[in-house]
Design a protein around this motif. Structure first.
Motif, short mmCIF file in Angstrom:
data_model
loop_
_atom_site.label_atom_id
_atom_site.label_comp_id
_atom_site.label_asym_id
_atom_site.label_seq_id
_atom_site.Cartn_x
_atom_site.Cartn_y
_atom_site.Cartn_z
N GLY A 118 0.80 -1.23 0.00
CA GLY A 118 0.00 0.00 0.00
C GLY A 118 0.83 1.28 0.00
N PRO A 119 1.76 1.47 0.96
CA PRO A 119 2.58 2.68 0.94
C PRO A 119 3.41 2.82 -0.33
CG PRO A 119 2.69 1.63 3.09
CD PRO A 119 1.97 0.68 2.19
N LEU A 120 3.92 1.69 -0.85
CA LEU A 120 4.70 1.75 -2.08
C LEU A 120 3.83 2.20 -3.25
CD1 LEU A 120 7.22 1.20 -3.78
CD2 LEU A 120 6.48 -1.19 -3.98
N ALA A 121 2.65 1.60 -3.40
CA ALA A 121 1.76 1.96 -4.50
C ALA A 121 1.36 3.43 -4.41
CB ALA A 121 0.53 1.06 -4.48
N SER A 122 1.15 3.93 -3.19
CA SER A 122 0.76 5.34 -3.04
C SER A 122 1.90 6.27 -3.47
CB SER A 122 0.33 5.62 -1.60
OG SER A 122 1.42 5.45 -0.70
N SER A 123 3.15 5.86 -3.22
CA SER A 123 4.27 6.68 -3.67
C SER A 123 4.40 6.65 -5.19
CB SER A 123 5.58 6.20 -3.02
OG SER A 123 5.97 4.94 -3.50
N TRP A 124 4.08 5.51 -5.81
CA TRP A 124 4.07 5.45 -7.28
C TRP A 124 3.04 6.41 -7.84
CZ3 TRP A 124 3.89 -0.62 -8.03
CH2 TRP A 124 5.15 -1.14 -7.73
N VAL A 125 1.84 6.42 -7.25
CA VAL A 125 0.79 7.32 -7.71
C VAL A 125 1.21 8.77 -7.52
CG1 VAL A 125 -1.59 8.08 -7.31
CG2 VAL A 125 -1.05 5.64 -7.29
N GLY A 126 1.92 9.05 -6.44
CA GLY A 126 2.37 10.42 -6.19
C GLY A 126 3.51 10.86 -7.09
N PHE A 127 4.23 9.89 -7.65
CA PHE A 127 5.39 10.26 -8.48
C PHE A 127 5.09 10.23 -9.97
CE2 PHE A 127 9.17 9.49 -10.98
CZ PHE A 127 10.03 10.48 -10.50
N TRP A 128 4.68 9.08 -10.49
CA TRP A 128 4.65 8.92 -11.95
C TRP A 128 3.67 9.82 -12.67
CZ3 TRP A 128 8.76 7.24 -14.02
CH2 TRP A 128 9.54 6.25 -13.40
N PRO A 129 2.37 9.90 -12.28
CA PRO A 129 1.47 10.78 -13.05
C PRO A 129 1.90 12.24 -13.06
CG PRO A 129 0.21 9.20 -11.77
CD PRO A 129 1.63 9.08 -11.30
N PRO A 130 2.20 12.86 -11.89
CA PRO A 130 2.61 14.27 -11.96
C PRO A 130 3.95 14.47 -12.64
CG PRO A 130 2.76 13.46 -9.71
CD PRO A 130 2.05 12.42 -10.48
N LEU A 168 -2.88 15.47 8.38
CA LEU A 168 -2.24 16.74 8.71
C LEU A 168 -1.11 16.54 9.71
CD1 LEU A 168 -5.36 19.09 8.96
CD2 LEU A 168 -3.68 18.99 7.12
N ALA A 169 -1.35 15.69 10.72
CA ALA A 169 -0.31 15.43 11.72
C ALA A 169 0.90 14.74 11.09
CB ALA A 169 -0.87 14.58 12.85
N LEU A 170 0.66 13.78 10.23
CA LEU A 170 1.76 13.10 9.52
C LEU A 170 2.56 14.09 8.68
CD1 LEU A 170 -0.09 9.89 8.28
CD2 LEU A 170 1.85 9.91 9.86
N THR A 171 1.86 15.00 8.03
CA THR A 171 2.52 15.97 7.16
C THR A 171 3.43 16.89 7.95
OG1 THR A 171 0.67 15.92 5.59
CG2 THR A 171 2.13 17.82 5.49
N VAL A 172 2.96 17.38 9.09
CA VAL A 172 3.76 18.30 9.91
C VAL A 172 4.96 17.57 10.52
CG1 VAL A 172 3.76 19.73 11.98
CG2 VAL A 172 1.82 19.83 10.41
N VAL A 173 4.72 16.44 11.15
CA VAL A 173 5.80 15.70 11.79
C VAL A 173 6.80 15.19 10.75
CG1 VAL A 173 6.39 13.69 13.21
CG2 VAL A 173 4.34 15.03 13.74
N GLY A 174 6.29 14.68 9.65
CA GLY A 174 7.17 14.16 8.61
C GLY A 174 8.05 15.23 7.99
N GLN A 189 0.08 7.35 14.93
CA GLN A 189 -0.72 6.12 14.93
C GLN A 189 -1.83 6.17 13.90
OE1 GLN A 189 -0.31 3.19 17.35
NE2 GLN A 189 1.69 4.19 17.06
N PRO A 190 -1.49 6.35 12.62
CA PRO A 190 -2.52 6.55 11.59
C PRO A 190 -3.11 5.24 11.10
CG PRO A 190 -0.37 6.58 10.58
CD PRO A 190 -0.13 6.42 12.06
N HIS A 191 -4.28 5.34 10.52
CA HIS A 191 -4.84 4.24 9.72
C HIS A 191 -4.03 4.17 8.43
CE1 HIS A 191 -7.67 2.11 7.09
NE2 HIS A 191 -8.18 1.61 8.19
N PRO A 192 -3.87 2.98 7.83
CA PRO A 192 -3.13 2.90 6.57
C PRO A 192 -3.62 3.87 5.49
CG PRO A 192 -3.51 0.70 7.42
CD PRO A 192 -4.25 1.64 8.32
N LEU A 193 -4.93 4.11 5.41
CA LEU A 193 -5.44 5.04 4.40
C LEU A 193 -4.87 6.44 4.59
CD1 LEU A 193 -9.20 4.02 4.13
CD2 LEU A 193 -7.40 3.63 2.43
N TYR A 222 -1.36 6.31 3.35
CA TYR A 222 -1.31 6.32 1.88
C TYR A 222 -1.45 7.74 1.35
CZ TYR A 222 -2.50 1.31 2.35
OH TYR A 222 -2.55 -0.02 2.69
N LEU A 223 -2.39 8.48 1.90
CA LEU A 223 -2.63 9.85 1.46
C LEU A 223 -1.40 10.71 1.72
CD1 LEU A 223 -4.59 11.96 0.34
CD2 LEU A 223 -5.43 12.31 2.68
#
Length: 280
Positions: A28-40, A130-136, A196-200, A203-204
């Motif tokens: 799941g995390p890998l596929a989400s990174s592919w979606v974030g990279f290849w189309p844009p 939002l929390a993942l984005t700030v901490v990350g 402690q996020p849900h996988p979804l 992925y986002l």
């Protein structure tokens, strides 16, 4: 009626996916990174030479320097697009990626205590994202900064990314795996442990952060891009913020503009180079 018929099947598929650690926290995390990279990335590479996108490229025409298009072409003479693409393929699909999938599939379910089969509410999804984005991004700032301030890290790893002097969307992935670990992998892991996020939600986060990196290497100063990527919001680092870093900070030492999503970390820790493009 057709949608209602498909809904139970979709829920069944989602339940199977989330209950399988290899899918939920591995693929799941890998596929989400592919979606974030290849189309844009592919879209921006196709659009940059055209129309308003070509006109809105960030330029540094001091002391007779060539325009952006020429500088990118020169960079691709030294690091051909085909070479950059192979490096990207290795980063996103190579052997190391599949090792990381196995590690993630075993590690994340042990660290994230939430039940992935329980679908999060819209509010939970947004707050976790939002929390993942700030901490990350805070972790990325430090993972990026130490690679400039420790000469050995710069010489062995981060200098590879800066070897493409004029960045473009494809050069986003022209990066050493250790560099990726320090800027993306470890910050993402720490953020997940704390949030402690849900996988979804994860992925986002993975998808949007990867897309953010692609946009930050596009060299554009474009209002439409700022609107679509929400870079007009307060504290958001715009494309010029990271472009400045590539233009003027290709060295080991006290560089500037390490943040990607937010400029506020650079302001807090004294590494902000204020340009006319940085919004306050």
């Amino acid at each position: 009626a057709a949608c209602s018929a498909w809904l139970p099947q979709w829920n069944d598929i989602a339940s199977v996916w989330m209950s399988n650690r290899w899918l939920s926290w591995g693929l799941g995390p890998l596929a989400s990174s592919w979606v974030g990279f290849w189309p844009p990335c592919l879209l921006m590479e196709a659009l940059l030479p055209r129309g308003s996108f070509k006109r809105n490229r960030i330029e540094y025409k001091k002391d007779g320097e060539a325009d952006r298009e020429t500088m990118v072409a020169r960079s691709r003479e030294l690091k051909p697009l085909s070479h950059q693409t192979w490096v990207v393929l290795d980063q996103l699909m190579g052997p190391g990626v599949w090792v990381n999938i196995m590690i993630s599939a075993y590690l994340m379910p042990a660290l994230i205590k939430n039940d992935p089969t329980i679908k999060p509410t819209g509010k939970e999804l947004l707050l976790q994202f939002l929390a993942l984005t700030v901490v990350g991004d805070f972790g990325l700032y430090w993972g990026h900064r130490i690679q400039h301030e420790f000469t050995s890290l710069w010489e062995k790893y981060h200098s590879i990314h800066h070897s493409v002097e004029s960045p473009s969307p494809m050069s986003t992935g022209h990066i050493h795996s250790v560099d990726t670990t320090l800027q993306v992998g470890l910050p993402g892991l720490v953020a997940a442990i704390l949030v402690q996020p849900h996988p979804l939600s994860y992925y986002l986060y993975s998808c949007t952060q990867t897309c953010e990196h692609v946009m930050n290497h596009s060299g554009l100063d474009d209002n439409l891009i700022d609107l679509l990527t929400l870079k007009f919001l307060p504290l958001r680092g715009n494309i010029a913020h990271h472009d400045y870093h590539h233009k003027f900070c290709g060295y080991a030492g006290r560089a500037k503009n390490f943040g990607e999503t937010f400029w506020v970390w650079d302001w807090l820790f004294g590494t902000l180079a204020v340009t006319s493009k940085v919004r306050k």
